[in-house]
Design a protein around this motif. Sequence first.
Motif, short mmCIF file in Angstrom:
data_model
loop_
_atom_site.label_atom_id
_atom_site.label_comp_id
_atom_site.label_asym_id
_atom_site.label_seq_id
_atom_site.Cartn_x
_atom_site.Cartn_y
_atom_site.Cartn_z
N UNK A 195 0.84 -1.21 0.00
CA UNK A 195 0.00 0.00 0.00
C UNK A 195 0.87 1.25 0.00
N UNK A 196 1.96 1.24 0.75
CA UNK A 196 2.82 2.42 0.85
C UNK A 196 3.70 2.62 -0.38
N UNK A 197 4.12 1.54 -1.02
CA UNK A 197 5.08 1.68 -2.11
C UNK A 197 4.44 1.90 -3.48
N UNK A 198 3.22 1.46 -3.70
CA UNK A 198 2.62 1.61 -5.02
C UNK A 198 2.43 3.07 -5.45
N UNK A 199 1.92 3.96 -4.61
CA UNK A 199 1.82 5.37 -5.05
C UNK A 199 3.18 5.99 -5.32
N UNK A 200 4.17 5.64 -4.51
CA UNK A 200 5.50 6.20 -4.73
C UNK A 200 6.08 5.67 -6.04
N UNK A 241 -5.07 6.46 -0.23
CA UNK A 241 -6.48 6.27 0.11
C UNK A 241 -7.21 5.39 -0.91
N UNK A 242 -6.75 5.37 -2.16
CA UNK A 242 -7.40 4.55 -3.18
C UNK A 242 -7.04 3.07 -3.07
N UNK A 243 -5.94 2.77 -2.39
CA UNK A 243 -5.50 1.38 -2.27
C UNK A 243 -6.43 0.60 -1.34
N UNK A 280 -7.90 13.62 4.39
CA UNK A 280 -6.47 13.68 4.11
C UNK A 280 -6.12 14.76 3.11
N UNK A 281 -6.93 14.88 2.07
CA UNK A 281 -6.66 15.89 1.05
C UNK A 281 -6.87 17.30 1.59
N UNK A 282 -7.85 17.49 2.42
CA UNK A 282 -8.04 18.83 2.99
C UNK A 282 -6.90 19.20 3.94
N UNK A 283 -6.45 18.24 4.71
CA UNK A 283 -5.33 18.48 5.63
C UNK A 283 -4.06 18.80 4.85
N UNK A 284 -3.79 18.04 3.81
CA UNK A 284 -2.61 18.27 2.98
C UNK A 284 -2.72 19.61 2.25
N UNK A 285 -3.91 19.92 1.75
CA UNK A 285 -4.09 21.18 1.02
C UNK A 285 -3.87 22.39 1.92
N UNK A 286 -4.36 22.32 3.13
CA UNK A 286 -4.16 23.43 4.05
C UNK A 286 -2.69 23.57 4.41
N UNK A 287 -2.01 22.46 4.65
CA UNK A 287 -0.58 22.56 4.97
C UNK A 287 0.21 23.09 3.78
N UNK A 311 -1.18 11.09 -0.56
CA UNK A 311 -2.35 10.84 0.28
C UNK A 311 -3.54 10.31 -0.53
N UNK A 312 -3.94 10.95 -1.62
CA UNK A 312 -5.06 10.37 -2.39
C UNK A 312 -4.73 9.00 -2.98
#
Length: 191
Positions: A9-14, A128-130, A145-152, A124-125
């Motif tokens: 799950x962690x490596x596929x988006x990367x 979340x899709x995995x 997650x997307x709102x938190x990332x967008x604000x940061x 993050x997105x």
Amino acid sequence: MGFWSLLDVASMPILQMLIICVLGAFMATDYLKLLPPDARKSMNKIVFVVFTPSLVFASLAKSVTLQDLISWWFMPVNIGLTFLFGGIFGWIAVKILRPKPHLEGLIIATCSAGNLGNLLLILVPAICKEDGNPFGDHTVCASDGLSYVSLSMALGGLYIWTYTYHLIRSSAMRYKAMKAAEESSKKPNTD
């Protein structure tokens, strides 16, 4: 959830992002001659000035409420402390390493803003899709997650455009002045 499923799950988006980055870097080289250098420079400006802020604020508008802003009071403080301590560590590095004068501001700016980037907006997105992501339901994970990332990212962009941009611009001006002084000293004296 086992180790291998978490690693998957962690490596596929990367991995997906790295493949796209390698493909984009290959397409941007002079080997393919897809775009001339001026077009690449203009494309970079458009992405940085138009597309990234549009994506950030569109994500903010969809999912952040006033209650979220109040409950995330720590985020501007955290990002400010990141820039402050990064700047202090950069200043210490400049004092220890003693680089050329025109590189001092660049080193401090890089150390202060080095941990903020657009990577979370991609990861993050995708995480979340995995299936079997560690954050729960797909829709809740994606929106929160997307709102938190967008604000940061929006707050980080504010710090970058105010503090880091000034440091890099002053370094560039110092470099141009140094180059002009070198050019004027190389010219023969005709008097």
